[in-house]
Design an enzyme around this catalytic site. Structure first.
Site, PDB file in Angstrom:
ATOM      1  N   PHE A  89       0.850  -1.190   0.000  1.00 44.20           N
ATOM      2  CA  PHE A  89       0.000   0.000   0.000  1.00 44.20           C
ATOM      3  C   PHE A  89       0.893   1.251   0.000  1.00 44.20           C
ATOM      4  O   PHE A  89       1.843   1.333   0.784  1.00 44.20           O
ATOM      5  CB  PHE A  89      -0.847  -0.046   1.274  1.00 44.20           C
ATOM      6  CG  PHE A  89      -1.818   1.085   1.455  1.00 44.20           C
ATOM      7  CD1 PHE A  89      -3.067   1.046   0.869  1.00 44.20           C
ATOM      8  CD2 PHE A  89      -1.486   2.168   2.248  1.00 44.20           C
ATOM      9  CE1 PHE A  89      -3.979   2.073   1.059  1.00 44.20           C
ATOM     10  CE2 PHE A  89      -2.389   3.206   2.447  1.00 44.20           C
ATOM     11  CZ  PHE A  89      -3.633   3.154   1.842  1.00 44.20           C
ATOM     12  N   ASN A 138      -3.355   1.769  10.819  1.00 43.87           N
ATOM     13  CA  ASN A 138      -4.144   2.138   9.646  1.00 43.87           C
ATOM     14  C   ASN A 138      -4.513   0.824   8.971  1.00 43.87           C
ATOM     15  O   ASN A 138      -3.828   0.362   8.066  1.00 43.87           O
ATOM     16  CB  ASN A 138      -3.322   3.031   8.707  1.00 43.87           C
ATOM     17  CG  ASN A 138      -4.082   3.372   7.435  1.00 43.87           C
ATOM     18  OD1 ASN A 138      -5.306   3.198   7.371  1.00 43.87           O
ATOM     19  ND2 ASN A 138      -3.371   3.836   6.422  1.00 43.87           N
ATOM     20  N   PRO A 139      -5.583   0.179   9.442  1.00 40.67           N
ATOM     21  CA  PRO A 139      -5.939  -1.149   8.920  1.00 40.67           C
ATOM     22  C   PRO A 139      -6.704  -1.007   7.607  1.00 40.67           C
ATOM     23  O   PRO A 139      -7.123   0.096   7.244  1.00 40.67           O
ATOM     24  CB  PRO A 139      -6.865  -1.678  10.022  1.00 40.67           C
ATOM     25  CG  PRO A 139      -7.562  -0.451  10.523  1.00 40.67           C
ATOM     26  CD  PRO A 139      -6.562   0.679  10.426  1.00 40.67           C
TER      27      PRO A 139
HETATM   28  C1  SAM Z   1      -4.354   0.499   4.562  1.00 40.51           C
HETATM   29  S1  SAM Z   1      -2.867  -0.441   4.547  1.00 40.51           S
HETATM   30  C2  SAM Z   1      -1.888   0.601   5.631  1.00 40.51           C
HETATM   31  C3  SAM Z   1      -0.414   0.369   5.582  1.00 40.51           C
HETATM   32  C4  SAM Z   1       0.385   1.360   6.428  1.00 40.51           C
HETATM   33  N1  SAM Z   1       0.035   1.265   7.825  1.00 40.51           N
HETATM   34  C5  SAM Z   1       0.151   2.774   5.953  1.00 40.51           C
HETATM   35  O1  SAM Z   1      -0.510   3.565   6.622  1.00 40.51           O
HETATM   36  O2  SAM Z   1       0.640   3.113   4.869  1.00 40.51           O
HETATM   37  C6  SAM Z   1      -3.300  -1.815   5.564  1.00 40.51           C
HETATM   38  C7  SAM Z   1      -2.196  -2.864   5.747  1.00 40.51           C
HETATM   39  O3  SAM Z   1      -2.676  -3.883   6.635  1.00 40.51           O
HETATM   40  C8  SAM Z   1      -2.237  -5.157   6.195  1.00 40.51           C
HETATM   41  N2  SAM Z   1      -3.129  -6.140   6.823  1.00 40.51           N
HETATM   42  C9  SAM Z   1      -4.388  -6.494   6.467  1.00 40.51           C
HETATM   43  N3  SAM Z   1      -4.900  -7.387   7.334  1.00 40.51           N
HETATM   44  C10 SAM Z   1      -3.938  -7.593   8.267  1.00 40.51           C
HETATM   45  C11 SAM Z   1      -3.859  -8.405   9.433  1.00 40.51           C
HETATM   46  N4  SAM Z   1      -4.876  -9.181   9.826  1.00 40.51           N
HETATM   47  N5  SAM Z   1      -2.716  -8.390  10.146  1.00 40.51           N
HETATM   48  C12 SAM Z   1      -1.666  -7.609   9.777  1.00 40.51           C
HETATM   49  N6  SAM Z   1      -1.676  -6.820   8.677  1.00 40.51           N
HETATM   50  C13 SAM Z   1      -2.812  -6.811   7.939  1.00 40.51           C
HETATM   51  C14 SAM Z   1      -2.294  -5.037   4.691  1.00 40.51           C
HETATM   52  O4  SAM Z   1      -1.500  -6.011   4.063  1.00 40.51           O
HETATM   53  C15 SAM Z   1      -1.766  -3.608   4.496  1.00 40.51           C
HETATM   54  O5  SAM Z   1      -0.375  -3.609   4.383  1.00 40.51           O
END
Ligand code: SAM
Length: 305
Positions: free
Chosen positions: A111, A208-209
């Site tokens: 992302f 930031n999920p």
């Molecule tokens: C919206 S992106 C945000 C990435 C980063 N925190 C940012 O703000 O740029 C959400 C991230 O959560 C990860 N993700 C989704 N479900 C997850 C989970 N259950 N555990 C850990 N990471 C997860 C995704 O792969 C992605 O990299």
């Protein structure tokens, strides 16, 4: 999608070649505008700055001075403009996303960090000021490592941990941690079960999920076609299934009085506050706007002090 116009029409170019980069950039900006790119001139300039390995102010000086075009560089630039016109994200083409004071490596599989997330870091720093010495911070769903690295950069005393589920994104984060020289304990795993070794010991959880509801497919091709689905969609009817599961884990990780800061979609602020309050885990659940004034980050204090 409107097909991209070729930057050079066959034949025309040799008879009437662009003499200098200023002309080339102007033409490229026209191509990008026609393809629906939101900031065509800046993107055209940034792509050329990347090809010529200059910073933007150096590049703009060169454009004003009418610097002549080099053939090899021109071919490389044309290829990038073509890809950008096909709505490949600018950051995938330059390989860099700027976040706070950092330049992070990004590309397919991760992302691209967004400017609206920067406000979450401001809120985290405010809470870290109030925390004790060497506060423990956890970034759940770290992606490129953007939030974790920004906190480590701007609050060096913090002991920062981060977790990411996707192997591809984790690899980008690992590269960013290594390049930055900052101290972040980066792990590959599920944020909803991660950090068994930190239960009840964390001062601030940042996250930031993924939070987009399944039916709200993003309009911009850069997002829809290039950000990984696991980074975008929060599952459940309202997109809050993953955020709420992440918040539940945050409640287990935080010390009483510890703080959760979680980004959400602008339409989810009220609902997230309501749902977090209903769990009974949190006190002082409030919502905060981003720099454009839209609801963006929920702050919740872990009850039980
Ligand atoms: C919206 S992106 C945000 C990435 C980063 N925190 C940012 O703000 O740029 C959400 C991230 O959560 C990860 N993700 C989704 N479900 C997850 C989970 N259950 N555990 C850990 N990471 C997860 C995704 O792969 C992605 O990299």
């Amino acid at each position: 999608m409107t097909p991209a116009k070729p930057l050079r029409k066959d034949g025309d170019d040799r008879q009437n070649p662009y003499q200098n980069w200023g002309d080339v950039v102007r033409a490229a900006a026209g191509v990008l505008a026609a393809a629906g790119v939101r900031s065509p001139r800046v993107d055209a300039e940034l792509l050329l700055a990347h090809v010529l390995d200059r910073d933007l102010s150096e590049l703009r000086r060169a454009l004003v001075l009418g610097e002549p075009v080099g053939e090899g560089e021109r071919a490389a630039y044309d290829r990038l403009v073509e890809q950008r016109a096909a709505r490949v994200p600018l950051q995938h083409l330059t390989g860099v996303a700027h976040f706070r004071r950092l330049s992070l490596r990004v590309g397919p599989g991760v992302f691209v960090p967004r400017p609206e997330t920067e406000v979450l870091v401001d809120l985290a720093l405010a809470d870290l000021r109030a925390a004790g010495e060497a506060p423990v911070v956890v970034d759940l769903c770290t992606g490129s490592g953007a939030i974790a690295l920004a906190v480590a950069d701007e609050w060096p005393e913090a002991r920062v941990h981060a977790v990411e589920l996707s192997e591809d994104a984790h690899a980008w984060a690992a590269a960013n941690v290594a390049r930055s020289g900052l101290r972040v304990d980066l792990r590959l795993g599920d944020a909803t079960t991660a950090f068994e070794d930190l239960l009840g010991q964390v001062d601030v959880v940042v996250s930031n999920p993924p939070y987009i509801p399944p039916g709200s497919v993003p309009v911009d091709p850069e997002v829809r076609d290039h950000d990984p689905e696991v980074a975008l969609y929060g599952l459940g009817e309202d997109g809050l299934q993953v955020p709420l599961a992440v918040a539940a884990r945050a409640a287990e990780l935080l010390v009483p009085g510890g703080v959760l800061l979680m980004e959400h979609a602008d339409v989810q602020g009220e609902e997230l506050v309501r749902r977090l309050t209903a769990t009974g885990n949190w006190t002082e659940v409030t919502d905060h706007a981003d720099l454009t004034g839209l609801p963006r980050v929920t702050r919740a204090v872990r009850g039980g002090r």
